[in-house]
Enzyme design. Structure first.
Site, PDB file in Angstrom:
ATOM      1  N   GLU A 178     -11.427 -28.528   0.032  1.00 19.80           N
ATOM      2  CA  GLU A 178     -12.038 -29.853  -0.039  1.00 19.80           C
ATOM      3  C   GLU A 178     -11.571 -30.709   1.135  1.00 19.80           C
ATOM      4  O   GLU A 178     -10.599 -30.404   1.816  1.00 19.80           O
ATOM      5  CB  GLU A 178     -11.652 -30.552  -1.360  1.00 19.80           C
ATOM      6  CG  GLU A 178     -12.141 -29.839  -2.606  1.00 19.80           C
ATOM      7  CD  GLU A 178     -11.869 -30.621  -3.870  1.00 19.80           C
ATOM      8  OE1 GLU A 178     -12.815 -30.848  -4.638  1.00 19.80           O
ATOM      9  OE2 GLU A 178     -10.712 -31.010  -4.095  1.00 19.80           O
ATOM     10  N   ASP A 237     -10.005 -39.741  -4.231  1.00 22.07           N
ATOM     11  CA  ASP A 237      -9.966 -39.507  -2.786  1.00 22.07           C
ATOM     12  C   ASP A 237     -10.259 -40.744  -1.936  1.00 22.07           C
ATOM     13  O   ASP A 237     -11.204 -41.486  -2.206  1.00 22.07           O
ATOM     14  CB  ASP A 237     -11.012 -38.463  -2.397  1.00 22.07           C
ATOM     15  CG  ASP A 237     -10.868 -37.166  -3.146  1.00 22.07           C
ATOM     16  OD1 ASP A 237      -9.956 -37.035  -3.956  1.00 22.07           O
ATOM     17  OD2 ASP A 237     -11.703 -36.277  -2.919  1.00 22.07           O
TER      18      ASP A 237
END
Length: 683
Positions: free
Chosen positions: A238, A56
């Site tokens: 998320e 990420d």
């Protein structure tokens, strides 16, 4: 191939160039080393780390003329492991300089995702009025607490920098926000909300987004929750991002909430959905019309004959190994979304290394369906529930690399009247190496999961966990995502590094016949690497046409822009290939009202059974379509009608995809086209 001498010339993927040194300042000399940016499958237009694992994007902030990109990073291996914050900077969002690791794990845990802001008024007191701090807000993940299923496995913490992000000090009062018994409580994205004069944090909390407020970044109060009843929930939510955006062509402003989901994406595995509405400093409220696009239809789970609900013990099951020694376990709603009752079978025991098996008592198959819910690892042979008839496995199911319980159903009518038994197996020891099963029911009716419509930012398989930069001064909303998918991320065929980012993109909010929609396009900054180009107009199509011959050029890195009028055609096909007959195919089909990106024949794919696929997206019927395609050595990115539909896909050809062929099933017209060769950002 690894070169050891500078005098050698690298020739990989058809790209020719010299090995690259990072251009670091003296204070960063310890990070300066030779890096072979011409490795096979190394992106030439996208950021990738020098070595190790990356996922990420984190902490993106613009400050003092630099775009900071932090990222989830494991420097000592190429599979996901102990998380750090890696760090890179750019002055133009095209060329990147990787800096030393910014945040290292410590006794409080691994460093998970988060964001960064410039605290220009020094509300935190971590800097001074003359030298306000950059503040990173991140998630600590406590592996020790996770192992014993303790509280506060994930907490929110601060770090700050007073030297343009070159060094970071963790706040002595960490953590600043705790989640108690909520196991998944992570990925804080923080911004300053002018109207309520507070910092607002969007936080992923299991299957929803929690909003928190603070005056100083240190003390947080819960404001509200959103999303448990809207959008897709095929996995955990998320990496949220709440963005105030102006609607194109008007003075109207709306808030857009990005939410990443894994698994449960539009084409399997990971994906990013979004919601459009309003935010008053406390509550996010969906736009009325948009709500219709994301309202779910409830699941159906008949309760005819309950074979096992795991509410008491395992006395009716034979136990092997140590994986199920603590089963049944108390199934906290915050840990097992979609569970039934208070307990379930779970093989985690001491961790993913635990292995074993549960074997049921024999039973006679009398009803047509066996329904159940399942979570855990996606290991077809090693983490599964199996139906055994005549000592053969006749049906099997796994989890989706998620803790969310998914409804599964087997049609067992062909074995009615026969004796069978169930085996819940855990032989897996890798990531997600466990399995959870609950509510095994025999029924004459098939169970069906909820239908959960969503609106997706990108319909391709490989754009995940993306968020926007804070501190942007020109009012653009600049976005970048991780160009990968958790379904196969640990297995993609790279060597010293694994993971890349998408191209940076600008997000825009438009009012369309379908309602508010977010458009996504590459930045104009990409023009900095443009080289030669060729263009043309009014190209009639029916049979296949080689665009390379028309352009009198062939490029391994390129941008292709074209506008097609479908006329009598119902299918338009754009093929990008090579001399090995490897190819990726873009297909517009107005009869089916879909656009698809087919990478089944685009090169290497045997590293994972999920990789070879056709990715598809809905396509509105139009008179003409604008298509932008950007081809790197290991990715294809498609943007249709100014980014209204986007597909991002990894590809791993054995030679670059540089041959361009256009075709339609009936007469169509390419009103304009332009092919532009691009140069590597690493030269």
């Amino acid at each position: 191939m690894k070169l050891k001498h500078l005098s050698q010339i690298v020739i990989l993927c058809g790209l020719v160039g010299l090995p690259v040194f990072a251009q670091n300042s003296n204070s960063e000399n310890e990070h300066e080393k030779w890096v072979d940016y011409q490795q096979h499958h190394r992106p030439q237009l996208h950021f990738s780390p020098k070595q190790g694992w990356m996922n990420d994007p984190n902490g993106m902030v613009y400050h003092n003329g630099e775009y900071h990109l932090f990222f989830q990073h494991y420097p000592d291996g190429t599979q996901w492991n102990t998380m750090h914050w890696g760090h890179a900077v750019s002055k133009d969002l095209t060329h990147w300089q990787e800096l030393p690791i910014a945040l290292h794990p410590d006794e409080k845990g691994w460093i998970y995702s988060g964001s960064a802001v410039l605290d220009k008024d020094n509300t935190s007191g971590l800097g001074t009025t003359n030298n306000p701090p950059l503040v990173a807000i991140f998630t600590y993940h406590d592996k020790k607490a996770e192992a014993v299923r303790g509280d506060n496995v994930q907490t929110q913490a601060l770090a700050y920098s007073l030297d343009n992000g070159r060094s970071w000090q963790k706040y002595h009062g960490n953590p600043v926000l705790e989640g108690g018994n909520i196991a998944d409580f992570r990925d804080p994205k923080v911004f300053w909300h002018e109207e309520s004069e507070q910092w607002v944090m969007a936080l992923a909390v299991q299957n929803r987004i929690g909003f928190y407020g603070s005056e100083n970044l240190k003390n947080w109060q819960h404001l509200s929750d959103f999303g448990a009843e809207f959008g897709a929930h095929g996995g955990y939510w998320e990496c949220p991002d709440l963005i105030k955006m102006q609607v194109e062509g008007s003075d109207e402003e709306k808030y857009v909430l990005l939410v990443s989901l894994n698994p449960g994406g539009p084409n399997g595995g990971s994906g990013t959905q979004y919601f459009v509405g309003d935010f008053d400093g406390k509550v996010f409220t969906l736009d009325t019309e948009f709500e219709k696009s994301v309202t779910k239809i409830p699941a159906r789970f008949p309760q005819d004959t309950i074979f096992e609900n795991f509410e008491s013990d395992l006395s009716q099951w034979q136990k092997q190994g140590n994986a199920f020694n603590q089963s049944p376990v108390v199934a906290d709603e915050n840990q097992f979304i979609g569970k039934f009752g208070a307990k379930l079978a779970n093989s985690f025991n001491t961790g993913d290394d635990s292995t074993g098996k549960l074997i049921s008592q024999p039973f006679t198959i009398e009803q047509a369906f066996i329904n159940f819910v399942i979570a855990g690892g996606k290991y077809a042979d090693d983490a599964a529930i199996n139906l055994i008839v005549d000592e053969k496995t006749v049906a099997s199911a796994t989890g989706n690399n998620s803790g969310a319980m998914v409804i599964k159903s087997w049609n067992v009518s062909q074995w009615q009247g026969q004796t069978a038994h169930l085996e819940i197996v855990d032989n897996a020891t890798g990531p997600w190496g466990h399995i959870s099963v609950d509510q095994i029911v025999f029924s004459d009716t098939q169970a069906k999961p909820a239908t959960e419509p969503a609106v997706w930012l990108d319909y391709g398989a490989d754009n995940y966990a993306g968020v926007t930069w804070s501190g942007i001064e020109d009012d653009r909303h600049l976005f970048i995502g991780w160009m990968n998918n958790w379904a196969y991320a640990n297995e993609v065929p790279t060597d010293q590094w694994r993971g890349a980012m998408t191209l940076p993109r600008e997000l825009k909010l438009a009012k369309t016949p379908s309602g508010y929609r977010v458009k996504s396009l590459p930045l104009n900054e990409l023009k900095q690497v443009a080289k030669q180009s060729a263009e043309g107009k009014n190209l009639k199509l029916n049979n296949a046409v080689s665009l390379n011959q028309l352009a009198n050029m062939q490029a391994e890195l390129f941008e292709l822009d074209l506008t097609i009028e479908m006329r009598s055609a119902t299918q338009f096909r754009l093929e990008i290939g090579n001399q090995l007959n490897e190819k990726v195919i873009l297909l517009l089909d107005t009869d089916k009202q879909t656009v698809s990106l087919d990478r089944r024949f685009a090169g290497q794919h045997r590293f994972d059974e999920d990789f070879a696929m056709v990715q598809s997206a809905p396509l509105a019927i139009e008179n003409q379509y604008q298509i932008k395609l950007i081809q790197d050595v290991a990715s294809t990115e498609i943007f249709i009608n100014q980014g209204e539909v986007t597909l991002t896909s990894l590809v791993f050809p054995n030679k670059p995809l540089s041959l361009i062929k256009l075709e339609s099933d009936k007469e169509s017209l390419i009103t304009q086209w332009k092919l532009t060769e691009l140069s590597s950002i690493w030269r």
